[in-house]
Motif scaffolding. Sequence first.
Motif, mmCIF file in Angstrom:
data_model
loop_
_atom_site.group_PDB
_atom_site.id
_atom_site.type_symbol
_atom_site.label_atom_id
_atom_site.label_comp_id
_atom_site.label_asym_id
_atom_site.label_seq_id
_atom_site.Cartn_x
_atom_site.Cartn_y
_atom_site.Cartn_z
ATOM 1 N N SER A 193 0.856 -1.182 0.000
ATOM 2 C CA SER A 193 0.000 0.000 0.000
ATOM 3 C C SER A 193 0.892 1.232 0.000
ATOM 4 N N THR A 194 0.497 2.263 -0.748
ATOM 5 C CA THR A 194 1.257 3.508 -0.816
ATOM 6 C C THR A 194 0.301 4.676 -0.631
ATOM 7 N N SER A 195 0.640 5.596 0.272
ATOM 8 C CA SER A 195 -0.273 6.689 0.610
ATOM 9 C C SER A 195 0.417 8.042 0.605
ATOM 10 N N MET A 196 -0.272 9.033 0.033
ATOM 11 C CA MET A 196 0.085 10.432 0.213
ATOM 12 C C MET A 196 -0.688 10.947 1.425
ATOM 13 N N CYS A 197 -0.006 11.651 2.316
ATOM 14 C CA CYS A 197 -0.675 12.134 3.528
ATOM 15 C C CYS A 197 -0.656 13.645 3.657
ATOM 16 N N SER A 198 -0.203 14.369 2.641
ATOM 17 C CA SER A 198 -0.086 15.826 2.666
ATOM 18 C C SER A 198 0.514 16.258 4.012
ATOM 19 N N ASP A 199 -0.059 17.273 4.683
ATOM 20 C CA ASP A 199 0.516 17.741 5.949
ATOM 21 C C ASP A 199 -0.274 17.237 7.153
ATOM 22 N N TYR A 200 -1.085 16.192 6.966
ATOM 23 C CA TYR A 200 -1.904 15.665 8.063
ATOM 24 C C TYR A 200 -1.040 15.247 9.249
ATOM 25 N N GLN A 201 0.006 14.464 8.997
ATOM 26 C CA GLN A 201 0.832 13.953 10.088
ATOM 27 C C GLN A 201 1.770 15.019 10.636
ATOM 28 N N THR A 202 2.357 15.829 9.763
ATOM 29 C CA THR A 202 3.327 16.816 10.237
ATOM 30 C C THR A 202 2.664 17.909 11.068
ATOM 31 N N ARG A 203 1.420 18.270 10.764
ATOM 32 C CA ARG A 203 0.709 19.245 11.591
ATOM 33 C C ARG A 203 0.435 18.675 12.976
ATOM 34 N N ARG A 204 0.110 17.409 13.061
ATOM 35 C CA ARG A 204 -0.198 16.788 14.341
ATOM 36 C C ARG A 204 1.051 16.412 15.115
ATOM 37 N N LEU A 205 2.184 16.310 14.426
ATOM 38 C CA LEU A 205 3.458 16.020 15.083
ATOM 39 C C LEU A 205 4.320 17.273 15.242
ATOM 40 N N ALA A 206 3.803 18.428 14.814
ATOM 41 C CA ALA A 206 4.528 19.708 14.906
ATOM 42 C C ALA A 206 5.878 19.631 14.207
ATOM 43 N N THR A 207 5.910 18.993 13.040
ATOM 44 C CA THR A 207 7.107 18.969 12.198
ATOM 45 C C THR A 207 7.010 20.131 11.224
ATOM 46 N N ARG A 208 7.919 21.102 11.339
ATOM 47 C CA ARG A 208 7.836 22.320 10.542
ATOM 48 C C ARG A 208 8.882 22.308 9.431
ATOM 49 N N LEU A 209 8.765 23.292 8.543
ATOM 50 C CA LEU A 209 9.662 23.394 7.387
ATOM 51 C C LEU A 209 10.029 24.851 7.166
ATOM 52 N N VAL B 42 4.823 10.875 2.748
ATOM 53 C CA VAL B 42 4.388 9.785 1.871
ATOM 54 C C VAL B 42 4.894 8.492 2.494
ATOM 55 N N ASN B 43 4.091 7.452 2.493
ATOM 56 C CA ASN B 43 4.546 6.165 3.039
ATOM 57 C C ASN B 43 4.085 5.028 2.145
ATOM 58 N N GLY B 44 4.822 3.942 2.200
ATOM 59 C CA GLY B 44 4.463 2.786 1.390
ATOM 60 C C GLY B 44 5.124 1.518 1.898
ATOM 61 N N THR B 45 4.528 0.390 1.598
ATOM 62 C CA THR B 45 5.058 -0.907 2.001
ATOM 63 C C THR B 45 6.081 -1.389 0.979
ATOM 64 N N ALA B 46 7.286 -1.658 1.446
ATOM 65 C CA ALA B 46 8.271 -2.292 0.566
ATOM 66 C C ALA B 46 8.147 -3.807 0.618
ATOM 67 N N MET B 47 7.840 -4.328 1.812
ATOM 68 C CA MET B 47 7.696 -5.780 1.938
ATOM 69 C C MET B 47 6.877 -6.123 3.178
ATOM 70 N N ALA B 48 5.691 -6.681 2.977
ATOM 71 C CA ALA B 48 4.901 -7.252 4.074
ATOM 72 C C ALA B 48 5.166 -8.750 4.038
ATOM 73 N N VAL B 49 6.045 -9.210 4.900
ATOM 74 C CA VAL B 49 6.628 -10.546 4.757
ATOM 75 C C VAL B 49 5.603 -11.677 4.735
ATOM 76 N N PRO B 50 4.691 -11.792 5.691
ATOM 77 C CA PRO B 50 3.823 -12.983 5.689
ATOM 78 C C PRO B 50 2.996 -13.141 4.418
ATOM 79 N N ARG B 51 2.419 -12.046 3.937
ATOM 80 C CA ARG B 51 1.579 -12.157 2.745
ATOM 81 C C ARG B 51 2.388 -12.492 1.503
ATOM 82 N N VAL B 52 3.538 -11.856 1.354
ATOM 83 C CA VAL B 52 4.373 -12.160 0.187
ATOM 84 C C VAL B 52 4.892 -13.593 0.274
ATOM 85 N N LEU B 53 5.255 -14.016 1.480
ATOM 86 C CA LEU B 53 5.701 -15.395 1.660
ATOM 87 C C LEU B 53 4.591 -16.363 1.292
ATOM 88 N N ALA B 54 3.367 -16.082 1.716
ATOM 89 C CA ALA B 54 2.231 -16.944 1.373
ATOM 90 C C ALA B 54 2.021 -16.992 -0.135
#
Length: 539
Positions: free
Chosen positions: A462-478, A493-505
């Motif tokens: 899964s890959t997600s764009m989160c805009s400034d949702y997390q940084t506003r709530r974590l007070a991460t400034r720029l 932005v976050n994404g899964t590189a490898m979810a081991v159990p499902r890929v293994l299955a």
Amino acid sequence: MAVLHGSKYICHSYRLKSKASKNIRPFTTSILRLNDAGRSSIAPKPIIDIKHIRQNPGLYSQNCIDRNYAAQSQSSFEILDLFQRRQNLSQQTRTLREKSNAIQQTFSNKDPKAEESNTQITKDKQSLLQEAREIKAELQKLTNEEDTLSARIDQLAFHLPNLSSDKTPIGPEPEVVTFINPPSPSSPTPEGPPRRSHTEIGAELDLLDFTSAGVTSGWGWYYLINDAALLEQALIQYALSVASERGWTVVSPPSIVYAHIASACGFQPRDQNGEQQIYSLHQPSSSAPSTGQQSKPELSLSGTAEIALAGMKAGQTLNAADLPLRYIGISRCYRAEAGARGLDTKGLYRVHEFSKVELFAWTLPDRLPDDNPLPIATSSSSPSFRTSSSLQHQQQQQQQQQIFNEMLDIQTHILRSLGLHCRVLEMPASDLGASATRKRDIEACFPSRRETRNQGWGEVTSTSMCSDYQTRRLATRLRGTGGSGKLEFPFTVNGTAMAVPRVLAALLENGWDEDRRVVVIPEVLRPWMGGREVVCKKI
């Protein structure tokens, strides 16, 4: 549909509804109770754009309806009402302060000698002192009411989900974007006959043990044995190597995080159906602080390395020149709700604990502050042209998308090289988590799951764009964008590189050779498997 587009917020399907659709599941009120007891003193203070919520209550309401956040669908209107009530209180407070100042001025202008010889002046003084005391008490009452309203506004705003992208479909169904590794006629497909499940293969080759794990830990846990344990490490190392070769910084983050960090990232104790999602760690009573001291912050087992990675920059100010920051972390992950027991959750597909490799990045925001517009010079006799500042803005607009695409490229490269037949989906608003503005999933073909509701497809990344949702709530400034010196909020932005159990299955089911009774190891994993080509039963 509520969307975030450039410097404008748009609602393509602005529909005010008195009631949510019957298809929308009720959202548990337990989420609103989060942090009711007060935020930890060490938690970053959220900096949410409440002004925009007040100016667009219908937009946020419709967005909640589209995303199945029915309980929050009226929060924006409540925020507007609370703000107006707070404004009225503020006006009353100002009026009382003006009276208080006038009384103080009266005392400062009186002649002390004249007061001593004049009984009437003494009576006036007592009357004014009484009025001053009453004003002070009323001011304290109004101030407390204002604080209560402000806290409620902050709480409601904190729990609103992010606005959806204009690329996010509305409705329950995702859109198929493309396929990875189109199957050959001999390859297993969701449309083909059911194949052996990974649980059967794992039992035959002595790779998986669910029975012993049930005794030790309960349903939803498992043992990886022999080559399955080696394949787990091979998958992790392969994913790390792919990302590190592209310049991503490898991190080994903690798996225990503060509950307020998880909440700021959009992970709540319970989901839309009221089902528990997060494991909280019990604090023994013997370790509780003495009366009068603040209790220790609550700890949780992290459901993904995304939480700990986002928390790395909590309360910090980043420099625009350093972005994007690209991290890849490997951790054990813990999910309290493993789903209802059935064919679609059987075996390794949905478990309570697993290893996962996560991609996480901070990027430049897609827009500059409203008070610092970027000029675009135009002429009626010539085509428009962009100044250097405009080109910088255009580059900013592209950075979040570039990282999003890079994550998808990494995921596609990994899954293609593993030989898995997959499909890429643009996920609908109803499937987005609280923090995401846009999300793409990749589902692999699980031949044994053909008779499930997803017809054999199962999510592996899964890959997600989160805009400034997390940084506003974590007070991460720029700092360092636009030249104004004003601090902004980076995007994540976050994404899964490898979810081991499902890929293994998926590897066990798709790599199974019925004639030889072995599983073929993908070529890219063989360097971590001692060069062996197949997994077979130990003799």
